[in-house]
Scaffold this motif. Structure first.
Motif, PDB file in Angstrom:
ATOM      1  N   UNK A 108       1.019  -1.043  -0.066  1.00 57.97           N
ATOM      2  CA  UNK A 108      -0.138  -0.045   0.022  1.00 57.97           C
ATOM      3  C   UNK A 108       0.673   1.355   0.012  1.00 57.97           C
ATOM      4  N   UNK A 109       1.991   0.946   0.662  1.00 53.42           N
ATOM      5  CA  UNK A 109       3.054   2.315   0.913  1.00 53.42           C
ATOM      6  C   UNK A 109       3.581   2.774  -0.713  1.00 53.42           C
ATOM      7  N   UNK A 110       3.535   1.871  -1.472  1.00 51.03           N
ATOM      8  CA  UNK A 110       4.227   1.969  -3.014  1.00 51.03           C
ATOM      9  C   UNK A 110       2.752   2.504  -3.848  1.00 51.03           C
ATOM     10  N   UNK A 111       1.632   2.578  -3.495  1.00 50.64           N
ATOM     11  CA  UNK A 111       0.673   2.939  -4.262  1.00 50.64           C
ATOM     12  C   UNK A 111       0.288   4.292  -4.672  1.00 50.64           C
ATOM     13  N   UNK A 112       1.149   5.333  -3.850  1.00 49.39           N
ATOM     14  CA  UNK A 112       0.996   6.682  -4.077  1.00 49.39           C
ATOM     15  C   UNK A 112      -0.482   7.106  -3.915  1.00 49.39           C
TER      16      UNK A 112
END
Length: 334
Positions: free
Chosen positions: A150-154
């Motif tokens: 989720x942290x890489x979803x922007x």
């Protein structure tokens, strides 16, 4: 709930909770620019429909646990039943059916060598229709735990992330304060629901609410306790998932593992024992995107000597398992 049933606010709420699973709805609302009632209503809808769940989890090293990755090879008609039995165990954190439906992969934690022997060396090999078991000890985690795809979803802006992110855990220089029996009552309640109200946590532990608040803050501050969000992959339109086992030269293991962890496609990465000493869970939009990832980013890693990749046919437990229809095959492993 299909993917088009979720909107940007749903995804922003999941990202906010991934950053701080205990964040008050009022603080999340201020950062997202909506009302407290809107956030509470969205959370209730997502929670009650099985789209998300906040979990209070512990760092294995902090509580003296060892993490094992288990690969179970089964006869084709047994894999789903074995996977569901493993998922019912409290010591497993994720369970998947891989490849052509004849292999199950699972992550399990054990507090002692004896516990590990019981599950890995005695019970599983003796299970009917299981034809092989291999176990690999997790030596180091490069991405996972408190970190999530989720942290890489922007989904949130950098400014929103900074406003929601709790203070970083301060790893103690000496031994952590031991986790006692009363702490276990608190942690047992949080692993079922990370947002359990203080009054219920006080009732479960026999402490006052102020004591619960203080001890929970201590456990979070030293890295013993963290919060994760289990969510339906439909929320983020995540497509093909695969488990990738890599063989890497020991001298390059740390650098390769960290490089892998930085890839936006990687949801989990760790170093393990065994001839394949680097494991990653990869998420791509579709099969062509997975092929592109393998022939570009992975191909560019010079230390990789060998690779085995298995598509995840079905996630039974762990991120992505929510909203999956249950099987009716009866079976028990415990």
């Amino acid at each position: 709930m299909e993917s088009d049933a979720f909107d940007d606010l749903d995804r922003a709420l999941v990202h906010a909770l991934q950053l701080d699973g205990r964040a008050p709805f009022s603080r999340i609302a201020r950062v997202l620019g909506v009302s407290d009632q809107t956030v509470a209503r969205r959370y209730t809808r997502l929670r009650t429909t099985g789209a998300i769940r906040v979990l209070g989890l512990t760092d294995p090293a902090a509580v003296g646990d060892v993490v094992w990755l288990v690969r179970v090879r089964c006869l084709p008609d047994a894999a789903l039943a074995v996977a569901e039995a493993l998922a019912r165990r409290t010591d497993t954190s994720w369970v998947s059916v891989l490849s052509d439906g004849t292999e199950v992969a699972a992550s399990t934690r054990a507090a002692s060598g004896q516990d590990s022997d019981t599950l890995l060396l005695r019970k599983l090999p003796q299970t009917p229709r299981v034809v092989g078991v291999s176990a690999h000890c997790v030596l180091h985690e490069y991405f996972g735990g408190e970190q999530s795809l989720v942290h890489k979803s922007d989904t949130l802006t950098d400014e929103q992330v900074e406003r929601l992110r709790p203070p970083a855990a301060r790893r103690p220089e000496g031994p952590r304060r031991p986790v006692g029996a009363e702490d276990r009552k608190l942690l047992d309640a949080l692993v079922r629901d990370g947002r359990t109200p203080l009054a219920e946590l006080a009732a479960a532990t026999g402490w006052s609410q102020s004591t619960v608040r203080r001890r929970m803050a201590e456990l979070r501050a030293d890295g013993t306790l963290y919060f994760d969000v289990d969510y339906s992959t439909r929320m983020f339109r995540q497509g093909v998932r695969a488990t990738m086992w890599l063989s890497v030269r020991p001298s390059d293991l740390a650098a390769t593992g960290q490089t892998l962890a930085d890839h936006p496609e990687v949801a989990f990465a760790c170093a393990t024992t065994g001839s394949k000493n680097l494991l990653a869970t990869v998420v791509c939009a579709d099969v062509p995107a997975l092929y592109t990832y393998l022939t570009t980013r992975i191909a560019e890693l010079p230390a990789v000597r060998d690779m085995e990749i298995s598509p995840i046919l079905r996630r039974i437990k762990g991120p992505g398992a929510l909203l999956s229809p249950p099987s009716r095959v009866p079976w028990r492993a415990s």
